[in-house]
Scaffold this motif. Structure first.
Motif, PDB file in Angstrom:
ATOM      1  N   ASP A 123       0.854  -1.185   0.000  1.00  0.00           N
ATOM      2  CA  ASP A 123       0.000   0.000   0.000  1.00  0.00           C
ATOM      3  C   ASP A 123       0.894   1.241   0.000  1.00  0.00           C
ATOM      4  OD1 ASP A 123      -3.241   0.362   0.779  1.00  0.00           O
ATOM      5  OD2 ASP A 123      -1.981   2.140   1.081  1.00  0.00           O
ATOM      6  N   ALA A 124       0.390   2.306  -0.612  1.00  0.00           N
ATOM      7  CA  ALA A 124       1.159   3.555  -0.669  1.00  0.00           C
ATOM      8  C   ALA A 124       1.016   4.384   0.602  1.00  0.00           C
ATOM      9  CB  ALA A 124       0.717   4.382  -1.877  1.00  0.00           C
ATOM     10  N   ASP A 125       0.067   4.044   1.468  1.00  0.00           N
ATOM     11  CA  ASP A 125      -0.197   4.822   2.683  1.00  0.00           C
ATOM     12  C   ASP A 125       0.789   4.429   3.783  1.00  0.00           C
ATOM     13  OD1 ASP A 125      -1.142   6.162   4.874  1.00  0.00           O
ATOM     14  OD2 ASP A 125      -3.186   5.372   4.754  1.00  0.00           O
ATOM     15  N   PRO A 126       1.672   5.346   4.200  1.00  0.00           N
ATOM     16  CA  PRO A 126       2.650   5.016   5.252  1.00  0.00           C
ATOM     17  C   PRO A 126       2.004   4.593   6.561  1.00  0.00           C
ATOM     18  CG  PRO A 126       3.236   7.066   4.149  1.00  0.00           C
ATOM     19  CD  PRO A 126       1.858   6.714   3.688  1.00  0.00           C
ATOM     20  N   ALA A 127       0.770   5.033   6.806  1.00  0.00           N
ATOM     21  CA  ALA A 127       0.090   4.683   8.051  1.00  0.00           C
ATOM     22  C   ALA A 127      -0.213   3.191   8.141  1.00  0.00           C
ATOM     23  CB  ALA A 127      -1.201   5.488   8.185  1.00  0.00           C
ATOM     24  N   LEU A 128      -0.251   2.526   7.002  1.00  0.00           N
ATOM     25  CA  LEU A 128      -0.553   1.090   6.993  1.00  0.00           C
ATOM     26  C   LEU A 128       0.697   0.223   7.044  1.00  0.00           C
ATOM     27  CD1 LEU A 128      -3.356   0.988   4.258  1.00  0.00           C
ATOM     28  CD2 LEU A 128      -3.648   0.911   6.736  1.00  0.00           C
ATOM     29  N   HIS A 129       1.838   0.813   6.773  1.00  0.00           N
ATOM     30  CA  HIS A 129       3.070   0.024   6.726  1.00  0.00           C
ATOM     31  C   HIS A 129       3.396  -0.562   8.090  1.00  0.00           C
ATOM     32  CE1 HIS A 129       4.321   2.737   3.113  1.00  0.00           C
ATOM     33  NE2 HIS A 129       3.331   1.920   2.821  1.00  0.00           N
ATOM     34  N   GLU A 130       3.864  -1.803   8.074  1.00  0.00           N
ATOM     35  CA  GLU A 130       4.237  -2.570   9.266  1.00  0.00           C
ATOM     36  C   GLU A 130       3.032  -3.149  10.000  1.00  0.00           C
ATOM     37  OE1 GLU A 130       7.323  -3.408   9.568  1.00  0.00           O
ATOM     38  OE2 GLU A 130       7.792  -2.065   7.913  1.00  0.00           O
ATOM     39  N   GLN A 131       1.805  -2.808   9.576  1.00  0.00           N
ATOM     40  CA  GLN A 131       0.643  -3.488  10.138  1.00  0.00           C
ATOM     41  C   GLN A 131       0.608  -4.921   9.612  1.00  0.00           C
ATOM     42  OE1 GLN A 131      -3.151  -1.576   9.714  1.00  0.00           O
ATOM     43  NE2 GLN A 131      -2.389   0.451  10.298  1.00  0.00           N
ATOM     44  N   GLN A 132       0.007  -5.809  10.380  1.00  0.00           N
ATOM     45  CA  GLN A 132      -0.130  -7.193   9.948  1.00  0.00           C
ATOM     46  C   GLN A 132      -1.578  -7.471   9.566  1.00  0.00           C
ATOM     47  OE1 GLN A 132       1.417 -10.527  11.981  1.00  0.00           O
ATOM     48  NE2 GLN A 132       3.508  -9.763  12.071  1.00  0.00           N
ATOM     49  N   VAL A 133      -1.751  -8.077   8.410  1.00  0.00           N
ATOM     50  CA  VAL A 133      -3.067  -8.502   7.941  1.00  0.00           C
ATOM     51  C   VAL A 133      -2.947  -9.960   7.541  1.00  0.00           C
ATOM     52  CG1 VAL A 133      -4.915  -8.138   6.278  1.00  0.00           C
ATOM     53  CG2 VAL A 133      -3.585  -6.185   7.103  1.00  0.00           C
ATOM     54  N   ALA A 134      -3.746 -10.806   8.168  1.00  0.00           N
ATOM     55  CA  ALA A 134      -3.688 -12.254   7.889  1.00  0.00           C
ATOM     56  C   ALA A 134      -2.269 -12.786   8.068  1.00  0.00           C
ATOM     57  CB  ALA A 134      -4.203 -12.552   6.489  1.00  0.00           C
ATOM     58  N   GLY A 135      -1.547 -12.226   9.026  1.00  0.00           N
ATOM     59  CA  GLY A 135      -0.200 -12.701   9.315  1.00  0.00           C
ATOM     60  C   GLY A 135       0.872 -12.185   8.376  1.00  0.00           C
ATOM     61  N   ILE A 136       0.510 -11.263   7.480  1.00  0.00           N
ATOM     62  CA  ILE A 136       1.465 -10.717   6.513  1.00  0.00           C
ATOM     63  C   ILE A 136       1.649  -9.230   6.797  1.00  0.00           C
ATOM     64  CG2 ILE A 136       1.978 -10.334   4.067  1.00  0.00           C
ATOM     65  CD1 ILE A 136       0.108 -12.677   3.431  1.00  0.00           C
ATOM     66  N   VAL A 137       2.894  -8.787   6.843  1.00  0.00           N
ATOM     67  CA  VAL A 137       3.189  -7.382   7.116  1.00  0.00           C
ATOM     68  C   VAL A 137       2.950  -6.563   5.847  1.00  0.00           C
ATOM     69  CG1 VAL A 137       4.989  -5.734   7.737  1.00  0.00           C
ATOM     70  CG2 VAL A 137       4.866  -7.948   8.903  1.00  0.00           C
ATOM     71  N   VAL A 138       2.200  -5.456   5.997  1.00  0.00           N
ATOM     72  CA  VAL A 138       1.963  -4.555   4.872  1.00  0.00           C
ATOM     73  C   VAL A 138       3.242  -3.776   4.575  1.00  0.00           C
ATOM     74  CG1 VAL A 138       0.606  -2.610   4.001  1.00  0.00           C
ATOM     75  CG2 VAL A 138      -0.481  -4.345   5.466  1.00  0.00           C
ATOM     76  N   ARG A 139       3.634  -3.780   3.309  1.00  0.00           N
ATOM     77  CA  ARG A 139       4.873  -3.117   2.909  1.00  0.00           C
ATOM     78  C   ARG A 139       4.588  -1.958   1.956  1.00  0.00           C
ATOM     79  NH1 ARG A 139       8.910  -7.915   1.160  1.00  0.00           N
ATOM     80  NH2 ARG A 139      10.170  -6.083   0.590  1.00  0.00           N
ATOM     81  N   PRO A 140       5.536  -1.038   1.785  1.00  0.00           N
ATOM     82  CA  PRO A 140       5.340   0.085   0.863  1.00  0.00           C
ATOM     83  C   PRO A 140       5.176  -0.404  -0.578  1.00  0.00           C
ATOM     84  CG  PRO A 140       7.193   0.494   2.341  1.00  0.00           C
ATOM     85  CD  PRO A 140       6.816  -0.948   2.517  1.00  0.00           C
ATOM     86  N   PHE A 141       4.358   0.314  -1.337  1.00  0.00           N
ATOM     87  CA  PHE A 141       4.155  -0.031  -2.743  1.00  0.00           C
ATOM     88  C   PHE A 141       5.464   0.019  -3.526  1.00  0.00           C
ATOM     89  CE2 PHE A 141       2.701   1.469  -7.077  1.00  0.00           C
ATOM     90  CZ  PHE A 141       2.356   0.201  -7.528  1.00  0.00           C
ATOM     91  N   ASP A 142       6.380   0.857  -3.087  1.00  0.00           N
ATOM     92  CA  ASP A 142       7.675   0.973  -3.769  1.00  0.00           C
ATOM     93  C   ASP A 142       8.506  -0.307  -3.684  1.00  0.00           C
ATOM     94  OD1 ASP A 142       7.263   3.505  -4.721  1.00  0.00           O
ATOM     95  OD2 ASP A 142       8.277   4.516  -3.062  1.00  0.00           O
ATOM     96  N   ASP A 143       8.103  -1.257  -2.838  1.00  0.00           N
ATOM     97  CA  ASP A 143       8.812  -2.538  -2.745  1.00  0.00           C
ATOM     98  C   ASP A 143       8.362  -3.521  -3.818  1.00  0.00           C
ATOM     99  OD1 ASP A 143      10.092  -1.529  -0.551  1.00  0.00           O
ATOM    100  OD2 ASP A 143       9.072  -2.781   0.937  1.00  0.00           O
ATOM    101  N   LEU A 144       7.409  -3.102  -4.674  1.00  0.00           N
ATOM    102  CA  LEU A 144       6.814  -4.028  -5.647  1.00  0.00           C
ATOM    103  C   LEU A 144       7.859  -4.737  -6.498  1.00  0.00           C
ATOM    104  CD1 LEU A 144       4.317  -5.149  -7.178  1.00  0.00           C
ATOM    105  CD2 LEU A 144       4.497  -3.137  -8.673  1.00  0.00           C
ATOM    106  N   GLU A 145       8.743  -3.985  -7.112  1.00  0.00           N
ATOM    107  CA  GLU A 145       9.710  -4.588  -8.043  1.00  0.00           C
ATOM    108  C   GLU A 145      10.579  -5.636  -7.345  1.00  0.00           C
ATOM    109  OE1 GLU A 145       8.207  -0.912  -9.798  1.00  0.00           O
ATOM    110  OE2 GLU A 145       9.020  -1.379  -7.818  1.00  0.00           O
ATOM    111  N   GLN A 146      11.031  -5.336  -6.135  1.00  0.00           N
ATOM    112  CA  GLN A 146      11.868  -6.276  -5.391  1.00  0.00           C
ATOM    113  C   GLN A 146      11.099  -7.547  -5.062  1.00  0.00           C
ATOM    114  OE1 GLN A 146      13.199  -4.743  -1.612  1.00  0.00           O
ATOM    115  NE2 GLN A 146      13.987  -6.718  -0.932  1.00  0.00           N
ATOM    116  N   ILE A 147       9.845  -7.385  -4.642  1.00  0.00           N
ATOM    117  CA  ILE A 147       9.029  -8.543  -4.274  1.00  0.00           C
ATOM    118  C   ILE A 147       8.751  -9.431  -5.485  1.00  0.00           C
ATOM    119  CG2 ILE A 147       6.715  -9.223  -3.519  1.00  0.00           C
ATOM    120  CD1 ILE A 147       6.850  -6.690  -1.665  1.00  0.00           C
TER     121      ILE A 147
END
Length: 221
Positions: A123-147
């Motif tokens: 997600d692009a929203d920094p407020a959501l980064h590092e939150q866990q959803v279904a056991g998965i940490v939300v990461r910045p959208f800018d990490d897309l290419e690496q992922i």
């Protein structure tokens, strides 16, 4: 029976049949869960919501004709269909947009049971980064290419607002994603070789509203 190659499957099976194969797979899984080991084409067609002639025609593309007087072996036919549509392997998936819909998609247990593994929530929203959803940490959208590179991701899910969807799709395609499931209420423009499936819940509701209006006026549906 000679096994099909992926190229054969793309060339030989009509798109309408391909769209029904997952429905047959779901129906067969339900039958298997009930302990049913064989089924007739009529029983499977009823479970899948199609007529039996259409089902037999669809399954003939897989080289599966059943056994006269016995029907189809449920487990074997499940395997045939799962292999044909590619869900006997593990498909890494990335979801972009972790609002209410993104949360629901991340928590959908059907992904794993149907051959899909969510490897990242972005997600692009920094407020959501590092939150866990279904056991998965939300990461910045800018990490897309690496992922995408690290997990060999070919399938992306877009659940962002309409105004952001095209930019997300462009980044996905540039990163190497070649199949996109789009929940945003907009039409995406993608280059040849990239497949997009659109899911618009509002359109489906409007179609139901149309039928309800016809029924309310006593018109045949």
């Amino acid at each position: 029976m000679t096994a099909r190659t992926p190229t054969d499957a793309v060339r030989d099976i009509p798109e309408a049949t391909v769209a029904r194969l997952p429905v047959y797979l779901r129906a067969l899984t339900a039958l298997a869960d009930q302990g049913i080991t064989t089924c007739s084409s009529e029983d499977l067609a009823t479970a899948a919501g199609v007529n039996s002639a259409k089902l037999r025609k669809d399954l003939s593309y897989l080289g599966s004709y059943g056994t006269r007087g016995v029907g189809y072996d449920v487990d074997y036919l499940r395997y045939q269909i799962a292999r044909e549509i590619g869900v006997t392997q593990d498909w890494p998936v990335v979801i972009v947009g972790i609002g209410n819909l993104g949360h629901a998609l991340a928590n959908f247990s059907g992904f794993r049971s149907r051959g899909f593994r969510v490897v990242a929530l972005l997600d692009a929203d920094p407020a959501l980064h590092e939150q866990q959803v279904a056991g998965i940490v939300v990461r910045p959208f800018d990490d897309l290419e690496q992922i995408v590179r690290e997990n060999d991701v070919a399938i992306g899910v877009i659940s962002v607002p309409a105004f952001a969807a095209q930019d997300v799709a462009d980044r996905m395609v540039a990163a190497g994603i070649s199949s996109i499931l789009n929940f945003a209420p907009t039409v995406l423009s993608v280059p040849p070789g990239v497949d997009v499936r659109k899911v618009d819940l509002s359109i489906e509701l409007q179609i139901l509203a149309y039928h309800e209006q016809r029924k309310a006026h006593g018109e045949p549906v």
